[in-house]
Design a protein around this motif. Structure first.
Motif, PDB file in Angstrom:
ATOM      1  N   ASP A  21       9.200 -10.650   2.592  1.00  0.00           N
ATOM      2  CA  ASP A  21       9.396  -9.079   2.434  1.00  0.00           C
ATOM      3  C   ASP A  21       9.982  -8.934   0.699  1.00  0.00           C
ATOM      4  O   ASP A  21       9.956  -9.907   0.190  1.00  0.00           O
ATOM      5  CB  ASP A  21      10.358  -8.469   3.398  1.00  0.00           C
ATOM      6  N   HIS A  22      10.392  -7.632   0.765  1.00  0.00           N
ATOM      7  CA  HIS A  22      10.877  -7.428  -0.781  1.00  0.00           C
ATOM      8  C   HIS A  22      12.107  -8.180  -0.890  1.00  0.00           C
ATOM      9  O   HIS A  22      12.202  -8.833  -1.926  1.00  0.00           O
ATOM     10  CB  HIS A  22      11.425  -6.110  -0.759  1.00  0.00           C
ATOM     11  N   HIS A  23      13.119  -8.433   0.023  1.00  0.00           N
ATOM     12  CA  HIS A  23      14.289  -9.067  -0.314  1.00  0.00           C
ATOM     13  C   HIS A  23      14.021 -10.708  -0.554  1.00  0.00           C
ATOM     14  O   HIS A  23      14.692 -11.333  -1.372  1.00  0.00           O
ATOM     15  CB  HIS A  23      14.986  -8.824   1.268  1.00  0.00           C
ATOM     16  N   GLY A  24      13.025 -11.470   0.474  1.00  0.00           N
ATOM     17  CA  GLY A  24      12.445 -12.695   0.103  1.00  0.00           C
ATOM     18  C   GLY A  24      12.003 -12.908  -1.279  1.00  0.00           C
ATOM     19  O   GLY A  24      12.220 -13.841  -1.768  1.00  0.00           O
ATOM     20  N   CYS A  54       5.002 -10.743   6.715  1.00  0.00           N
ATOM     21  CA  CYS A  54       4.499 -10.403   5.417  1.00  0.00           C
ATOM     22  C   CYS A  54       4.193  -8.920   5.276  1.00  0.00           C
ATOM     23  O   CYS A  54       3.405  -8.436   5.950  1.00  0.00           O
ATOM     24  CB  CYS A  54       3.264 -11.221   4.947  1.00  0.00           C
ATOM     25  N   ASP A  55       4.677  -8.336   4.252  1.00  0.00           N
ATOM     26  CA  ASP A  55       4.435  -6.947   4.016  1.00  0.00           C
ATOM     27  C   ASP A  55       3.922  -6.556   2.659  1.00  0.00           C
ATOM     28  O   ASP A  55       3.479  -7.770   2.076  1.00  0.00           O
ATOM     29  CB  ASP A  55       5.654  -5.822   4.397  1.00  0.00           C
TER      30      ASP A  55
ATOM     31  N   SER B  26      18.799  -6.502   1.607  1.00  0.00           N
ATOM     32  CA  SER B  26      19.162  -7.342   2.748  1.00  0.00           C
ATOM     33  C   SER B  26      19.303  -6.670   4.205  1.00  0.00           C
ATOM     34  O   SER B  26      19.299  -7.299   5.265  1.00  0.00           O
ATOM     35  CB  SER B  26      20.583  -8.126   2.518  1.00  0.00           C
ATOM     36  N   ASN B  27      19.146  -5.694   4.130  1.00  0.00           N
ATOM     37  CA  ASN B  27      18.957  -4.711   5.484  1.00  0.00           C
ATOM     38  C   ASN B  27      17.413  -4.587   6.002  1.00  0.00           C
ATOM     39  O   ASN B  27      17.285  -4.028   7.053  1.00  0.00           O
ATOM     40  CB  ASN B  27      19.445  -3.165   5.336  1.00  0.00           C
ATOM     41  N   GLU B  28      16.645  -4.858   5.058  1.00  0.00           N
ATOM     42  CA  GLU B  28      15.069  -4.644   5.310  1.00  0.00           C
ATOM     43  C   GLU B  28      14.928  -5.285   6.660  1.00  0.00           C
ATOM     44  O   GLU B  28      14.171  -4.812   7.503  1.00  0.00           O
ATOM     45  CB  GLU B  28      14.405  -5.214   4.302  1.00  0.00           C
ATOM     46  N   GLY B  29      15.283  -6.690   6.575  1.00  0.00           N
ATOM     47  CA  GLY B  29      14.771  -7.516   8.017  1.00  0.00           C
ATOM     48  C   GLY B  29      15.466  -6.959   9.047  1.00  0.00           C
ATOM     49  O   GLY B  29      14.812  -6.912  10.306  1.00  0.00           O
ATOM     50  N   PHE B  30      16.657  -6.638   9.146  1.00  0.00           N
ATOM     51  CA  PHE B  30      17.568  -6.054  10.011  1.00  0.00           C
ATOM     52  C   PHE B  30      16.903  -4.949  10.710  1.00  0.00           C
ATOM     53  O   PHE B  30      16.598  -4.800  11.715  1.00  0.00           O
ATOM     54  CB  PHE B  30      19.023  -5.644   9.615  1.00  0.00           C
ATOM     55  N   ALA B  31      16.389  -4.049   9.677  1.00  0.00           N
ATOM     56  CA  ALA B  31      15.630  -2.541  10.284  1.00  0.00           C
ATOM     57  C   ALA B  31      14.601  -2.630  10.865  1.00  0.00           C
ATOM     58  O   ALA B  31      14.408  -2.193  12.290  1.00  0.00           O
ATOM     59  CB  ALA B  31      15.399  -1.764   9.070  1.00  0.00           C
ATOM     60  N   ARG B  32      13.751  -3.599  10.473  1.00  0.00           N
ATOM     61  CA  ARG B  32      12.308  -3.782  11.249  1.00  0.00           C
ATOM     62  C   ARG B  32      12.859  -4.683  12.514  1.00  0.00           C
ATOM     63  O   ARG B  32      11.705  -4.295  13.672  1.00  0.00           O
ATOM     64  CB  ARG B  32      11.492  -4.760  10.334  1.00  0.00           C
ATOM     65  N   THR B  33      13.495  -5.408  12.683  1.00  0.00           N
ATOM     66  CA  THR B  33      14.156  -6.364  13.923  1.00  0.00           C
ATOM     67  C   THR B  33      14.512  -5.384  14.885  1.00  0.00           C
ATOM     68  O   THR B  33      13.870  -5.253  16.150  1.00  0.00           O
ATOM     69  CB  THR B  33      14.801  -7.355  13.613  1.00  0.00           C
ATOM     70  N   SER B  57       9.454  -2.029   7.828  1.00  0.00           N
ATOM     71  CA  SER B  57       9.684  -2.529   6.738  1.00  0.00           C
ATOM     72  C   SER B  57       9.285  -1.857   5.415  1.00  0.00           C
ATOM     73  O   SER B  57      10.218  -1.652   4.453  1.00  0.00           O
ATOM     74  CB  SER B  57       9.105  -3.896   6.838  1.00  0.00           C
ATOM     75  N   GLU B  58       8.045  -1.302   5.389  1.00  0.00           N
ATOM     76  CA  GLU B  58       7.486  -0.585   4.050  1.00  0.00           C
ATOM     77  C   GLU B  58       8.280   0.588   3.858  1.00  0.00           C
ATOM     78  O   GLU B  58       8.734   0.784   2.700  1.00  0.00           O
ATOM     79  CB  GLU B  58       5.846  -0.485   4.433  1.00  0.00           C
ATOM     80  N   ALA B  59       8.671   1.242   4.776  1.00  0.00           N
ATOM     81  CA  ALA B  59       9.231   2.574   4.648  1.00  0.00           C
ATOM     82  C   ALA B  59      10.826   2.199   4.241  1.00  0.00           C
ATOM     83  O   ALA B  59      11.354   2.966   3.329  1.00  0.00           O
ATOM     84  CB  ALA B  59       9.270   3.318   5.936  1.00  0.00           C
ATOM     85  N   VAL B  60      11.339   1.441   4.772  1.00  0.00           N
ATOM     86  CA  VAL B  60      12.791   1.023   4.631  1.00  0.00           C
ATOM     87  C   VAL B  60      12.665   0.575   3.144  1.00  0.00           C
ATOM     88  O   VAL B  60      13.489   0.717   2.162  1.00  0.00           O
ATOM     89  CB  VAL B  60      13.373   0.013   5.478  1.00  0.00           C
ATOM     90  N   THR B  61      11.799  -0.315   2.707  1.00  0.00           N
ATOM     91  CA  THR B  61      11.717  -0.954   1.248  1.00  0.00           C
ATOM     92  C   THR B  61      11.439   0.167   0.164  1.00  0.00           C
ATOM     93  O   THR B  61      12.136   0.255  -0.937  1.00  0.00           O
ATOM     94  CB  THR B  61      10.355  -1.984   1.371  1.00  0.00           C
ATOM     95  N   ASN B  62      10.813   1.046   0.616  1.00  0.00           N
ATOM     96  CA  ASN B  62      10.530   2.409  -0.326  1.00  0.00           C
ATOM     97  C   ASN B  62      11.875   2.917  -0.592  1.00  0.00           C
ATOM     98  O   ASN B  62      12.137   3.156  -1.796  1.00  0.00           O
ATOM     99  CB  ASN B  62       9.649   3.460   0.293  1.00  0.00           C
ATOM    100  N   CYS B  63      12.631   3.130   0.234  1.00  0.00           N
ATOM    101  CA  CYS B  63      13.991   3.766  -0.044  1.00  0.00           C
ATOM    102  C   CYS B  63      14.765   2.867  -0.961  1.00  0.00           C
ATOM    103  O   CYS B  63      15.598   3.161  -1.783  1.00  0.00           O
ATOM    104  CB  CYS B  63      14.827   3.915   1.308  1.00  0.00           C
TER     105      CYS B  63
END
Lengths: 106, 156
Positions: A21-24, A54-55, B26-33, B57-63
């Motif tokens: 993802d973006h973080h990784g 994967c996004d 670092s919260n992207e993975g947490f949010a989608r989980t 994940s896409e929506a949170v990443t955009n933020c």
């Protein structure tokens, strides 16, 4: 997101593990580029069987490494993409640009 | 003649949660989980769960990447999840970041507001493809709200 690398002849294989993802992607992209630029291989293989998420940021990472490989004159291929990787590559049409190797054809 | 009209019953929310997160990668993975764990109550398929994880994940990443790009690491993302009795799961992802001048343009495949950042420009396209419905409301300098709706096979 972690990766390991090994070189055989002219081929550099980067094996990725974890969530792409973006973080990784942000954490590993520079280190991957450093290996490609240092080794100057003829072929770069991204092994993606252990990438379980994967996004679109992962797509960005694949496109970026494709470009890095081109700058050293190497061809980049993807090996054994996991289902989430294969699906998003297909959605974006990236499977038309980047060659995919599979040991078993599906 | 009966005066009683057959009225379509409105779907009712039967489960809900609200979560506020710092806008950090670092919260992207947490949010989608969290989103996937919430949707798991509807007994989704593995593929449906993967769709939800990816879209959220896409929506949170955009933020993180766009909405709060000038906020020096500060900013909050609010995620609201609801399950309706007709089998839909709805996620609302809201920020109070920079907002978008032209939403239509941002929704175009391959468009990115961050050409320097190795972005694929596919975020909204992924959300649209992996959900049944995507709604985007945005106001410059006020923020953006993305609503993702997905109908899952089973029922509550």
């Amino acid at each position: 997101m972690r990766f390991t690398h090994k070189t055989t002849k002219d081929t550099l294989t980067l094996s990725l593990t974890g969530e792409l993802d973006h973080h990784g992607a942000a954490a590993t992209r520079k280190a991957m580029d450093a290996v490609i630029l240092e080794q100057q291989p003829k072929k770069v293989v991204l092994e993606l069987k252990d990438v379980h998420f994967c996004d679109s940021s992962g797509l960005g990472l694949l496109m970026g490494r494709y470009k890095t490989a081109l700058t050293v004159g190497a061809v980049l291929t993807v090996k054994e993409p996991s289902p989430p990787v294969a699906r998003i590559m297909k959605l974006a049409g990236l499977d038309k640009l980047i060659k995919t190797e599979r040991s078993v054809e599906v | 003649m009966s005066a009683v009209k057959e009225r379509k019953k409105a779907a009712k929310a039967v489960e809900s949660f609200t979560l506020t997160l710092a806008a950090k990668s670092s919260n992207e993975g947490f949010a989608r989980t969290i989103a996937a764990a919430f949707a798991a109550r509807l007994d989704p398929t593995v593929e449906e769960l993967a769709d939800i994880k990816t879209a959220v994940s896409e929506a949170v990443t955009n933020c993180v990447v766009h909405a709060y790009k000038n906020s020096r690491g500060k900013g909050e993302i609010r995620i609201k999840g609801q399950i309706f009795d007709d089998g839909r799961v709805v996620f609302e992802i809201k920020d109070k970041g920079c907002g978008m001048e032209d939403v239509e343009k941002c929704l175009q495949p391959l468009y990115t507001g961050d050409p320097e950042g190795e972005r694929s420009g596919m975020g909204f396209t992924v959300m649209e493809s992996f959900c049944d419905k995507l709604k985007v409301r945005s106001k410059p300098e006020k923020g953006t709200t993305v609503v993702l709706t997905k109908r899952l096979g089973g029922n509550v």
